[in-house]
Design a protein around this motif. Structure first.
Motif, mmCIF file in Angstrom:
data_model
loop_
_atom_site.group_PDB
_atom_site.id
_atom_site.type_symbol
_atom_site.label_atom_id
_atom_site.label_comp_id
_atom_site.label_asym_id
_atom_site.label_seq_id
_atom_site.Cartn_x
_atom_site.Cartn_y
_atom_site.Cartn_z
ATOM 1 N N LEU A 57 0.830 -1.211 0.000
ATOM 2 C CA LEU A 57 0.000 0.000 0.000
ATOM 3 C C LEU A 57 0.862 1.258 0.000
ATOM 4 C CD1 LEU A 57 -2.975 -0.796 2.427
ATOM 5 C CD2 LEU A 57 -3.127 -0.209 0.000
ATOM 6 N N LYS B 195 1.734 2.068 -3.458
ATOM 7 C CA LYS B 195 0.593 2.056 -4.376
ATOM 8 C C LYS B 195 0.705 3.095 -5.486
ATOM 9 C CE LYS B 195 -4.435 2.100 -4.474
ATOM 10 N NZ LYS B 195 -5.670 2.233 -3.712
ATOM 11 N N TYR C 71 -6.299 -2.970 -5.479
ATOM 12 C CA TYR C 71 -5.851 -3.511 -4.198
ATOM 13 C C TYR C 71 -7.079 -4.038 -3.471
ATOM 14 C CZ TYR C 71 -1.117 -1.516 -4.247
ATOM 15 O OH TYR C 71 0.184 -1.227 -4.531
#
Length: 143
Positions: free
Chosen positions: A69, A72, A84
């Motif tokens: 993340l 990302k 995701y």
């Protein structure tokens, strides 16, 4: 509809055809991170290129997912259509962390006319995913 045996034969033919048409050594399970693997998925009505995080230790899964993340925005620069999903449910009912790019064309593993476009999608998408992993491997592994 196909019998179980016919369906299994078509799936086998799909993967064999892909391997013969586009021979290449893929990263896939060789990330050297337990439960952290790249996959090609071809199902009845959908195809995708995935990064699955499914370590037996859920805390480890969360740490790797959080690490991904944090990257990302960088991944979206390479693959803007990336999704995701921290609770992706597999057909088996098992929930995993999956980061994936879906094939947006018409596809069915049971329709040979849709295979070529899917193969080209795989060949275009997976190398970008792999390159991203190689570029940020040290960061990803640093949990």
């Amino acid at each position: 509809m196909f019998s179980k045996e016919e369906a299994a034969q078509l799936r086998k033919e799909f993967w064999t055809s892909f391997g013969k048409s586009f021979p290449r050594k893929w990263l896939l399970y060789n990330t050297k991170i337990k439960g952290f693997s790249f996959k090609f998925v071809a199902e009845r009505k959908k195809a995708m290129v995935c990064l699955d995080i499914e370590n037996p230790d859920e805390l480890v899964n969360l740490l790797y997912y959080d690490q991904m993340l944090s990257l990302k925005t960088l991944l979206e620069n390479e693959l803007p259509e990336v999704i995701y999903n921290d609770e992706y449910e597999l057909e088996s009912g098992k929930k995993i962390h999956r980061i994936y790019v879906p094939f947006d064309g018409k596809f069915s593993i049971y329709n040979k006319n849709s295979w070529r476009d899917c193969f080209e999608f795989y060949m275009e998408t997976m190398p970008k995913f792999e390159l991203f992993f190689y570029e940020y491997e040290d960061i990803i592994k640093n949990i």
